[in-house]
Motif scaffolding. Sequence first.
Motif, PDB file in Angstrom:
ATOM      1  N   LEU A 187       7.469   5.657  -7.151  1.00  0.00           N
ATOM      2  CA  LEU A 187       6.313   5.578  -6.307  1.00  0.00           C
ATOM      3  C   LEU A 187       5.835   4.145  -5.684  1.00  0.00           C
ATOM      4  O   LEU A 187       5.518   4.064  -4.549  1.00  0.00           O
ATOM      5  CB  LEU A 187       4.932   5.444  -7.513  1.00  0.00           C
ATOM      6  N   PHE A 188       6.423   2.998  -6.127  1.00  0.00           N
ATOM      7  CA  PHE A 188       6.390   1.817  -5.633  1.00  0.00           C
ATOM      8  C   PHE A 188       7.443   0.873  -5.834  1.00  0.00           C
ATOM      9  O   PHE A 188       8.303   0.915  -6.790  1.00  0.00           O
ATOM     10  CB  PHE A 188       5.247   1.006  -6.703  1.00  0.00           C
ATOM     11  N   VAL A 232      12.841   2.568   1.559  1.00  0.00           N
ATOM     12  CA  VAL A 232      11.981   3.669   0.991  1.00  0.00           C
ATOM     13  C   VAL A 232      12.329   5.023   2.111  1.00  0.00           C
ATOM     14  O   VAL A 232      11.978   4.822   3.108  1.00  0.00           O
ATOM     15  CB  VAL A 232      10.483   3.341   0.573  1.00  0.00           C
ATOM     16  N   GLY A 233      12.732   5.963   1.484  1.00  0.00           N
ATOM     17  CA  GLY A 233      13.169   6.862   2.388  1.00  0.00           C
ATOM     18  C   GLY A 233      14.228   6.471   3.245  1.00  0.00           C
ATOM     19  O   GLY A 233      15.405   5.968   2.948  1.00  0.00           O
ATOM     20  N   VAL A 262       0.812  -1.393   0.042  1.00  0.00           N
ATOM     21  CA  VAL A 262       0.015  -0.045  -0.168  1.00  0.00           C
ATOM     22  C   VAL A 262       0.850   1.303  -0.065  1.00  0.00           C
ATOM     23  O   VAL A 262       1.773   1.427   0.752  1.00  0.00           O
ATOM     24  CB  VAL A 262      -0.923   0.072   1.113  1.00  0.00           C
ATOM     25  N   THR A 263       0.656   2.088  -0.880  1.00  0.00           N
ATOM     26  CA  THR A 263       1.349   3.465  -0.919  1.00  0.00           C
ATOM     27  C   THR A 263       0.228   4.409  -0.524  1.00  0.00           C
ATOM     28  O   THR A 263      -0.809   4.409  -1.255  1.00  0.00           O
ATOM     29  CB  THR A 263       1.916   3.776  -2.360  1.00  0.00           C
ATOM     30  N   ASP A 311       4.099   0.374   2.052  1.00  0.00           N
ATOM     31  CA  ASP A 311       5.113   0.255   1.099  1.00  0.00           C
ATOM     32  C   ASP A 311       5.747   1.691   1.398  1.00  0.00           C
ATOM     33  O   ASP A 311       7.006   1.892   1.495  1.00  0.00           O
ATOM     34  CB  ASP A 311       4.849   0.111  -0.120  1.00  0.00           C
ATOM     35  N   ALA A 312       4.809   2.845   1.104  1.00  0.00           N
ATOM     36  CA  ALA A 312       5.757   4.169   1.319  1.00  0.00           C
ATOM     37  C   ALA A 312       4.500   4.853   1.593  1.00  0.00           C
ATOM     38  O   ALA A 312       3.392   4.929   1.310  1.00  0.00           O
ATOM     39  CB  ALA A 312       6.346   4.567   0.167  1.00  0.00           C
ATOM     40  N   VAL A 313       4.764   6.290   2.235  1.00  0.00           N
ATOM     41  CA  VAL A 313       4.113   7.334   2.359  1.00  0.00           C
ATOM     42  C   VAL A 313       4.749   8.674   1.478  1.00  0.00           C
ATOM     43  O   VAL A 313       5.988   8.987   1.948  1.00  0.00           O
ATOM     44  CB  VAL A 313       3.804   7.786   3.790  1.00  0.00           C
ATOM     45  N   LEU A 314       4.155   9.195   0.438  1.00  0.00           N
ATOM     46  CA  LEU A 314       4.440   9.911  -0.306  1.00  0.00           C
ATOM     47  C   LEU A 314       3.871  11.377  -0.086  1.00  0.00           C
ATOM     48  O   LEU A 314       2.347  11.200  -0.061  1.00  0.00           O
ATOM     49  CB  LEU A 314       4.298   9.763  -1.865  1.00  0.00           C
TER      50      LEU A 314
END
Length: 306
Positions: A193-194, A263-264, A7-8, A117-120
């Motif tokens: 993004l992913f 990620v980050g 999940v992003t 997965d990530a927070v953008l």
Amino acid sequence: MSGRIPVTVLSGYLGAGKTTILNRVLAGAGDQRLAVLVNDFGPINIDAALVRQRGRDVMELSNGCVCCTIGDDLGETLSAIAARPAPPDRVLIEASGVAEPARIAMSAGHWPGFELDAVLVAADAETIRRRAADKFVGQLVRNQLDRADIVLLTKTDLCAPDAVRATEAWLHARKKGARVARIVQGRVPASLLFTGGIPAPGGAGPAPPRVQPGFTTRIWHPGRPVDLARLEAAFASLPESVHRAKGFVIDAATGSAALIQCVGRRVKVTPATEGAPGVVFIAFGDPAPLEAFCAGLDAALVPSAV
């Protein structure tokens, strides 16, 4: 591999450009099954050429993607998405401009069958500093930025170069190790993004070309098994220019493959059943820090037995 659906979360204050980013993502989804969860279809102007069928709560697109409104319960929406005949490969949650991404990330990342997965967080290069200082919405804006794994600095083409650099410096000053990428007209590389958008390392060879202006990819090919503890310690010092990394290494202690994902500032190492050794890095800006970092990774290699 966990087998859970990644999940992003895409967040950012009102007017930051999330809708433009979302439309770019949907138009370039390719053959991956992507589920996009939005608070309300009303403000989302999806290209009519993409829409195959539109219902009350679900919009099916011709490229195999699906858009759903988030109901009163995010968990129920996720469960319904996972129960579809063809579950998605990944989920993108477009948060409201006044939402706290930390809460969404916590709920979605721990829901059965899913993982974060990530927070953008999209930030308007022209207004973000003023918004963050506003006495009414400033705390919300700062909270959004603080939870970001990667800040997408939008509308940079509409600002003077010096102003963009000043905003980047401000973002780095307020959060140590912040990952900031300039985005023009909503174009965000899938690899940013992913994690799944990062290509497989493939065979040995020169580093691939830039994937998009401002972004650089680099592949580290470990020629021998690695000491995972030393490798994780090295990843704790990733340059701020590195936004994403993913690949496989061979654990010297077990002789088995391990998957490393970044990620980050978040780094995760998990056992893997397969995977040719190689780690792909995605960086923004000056590629020199990434080159130096990759050169130092060989220190994690375990010497061959004599």
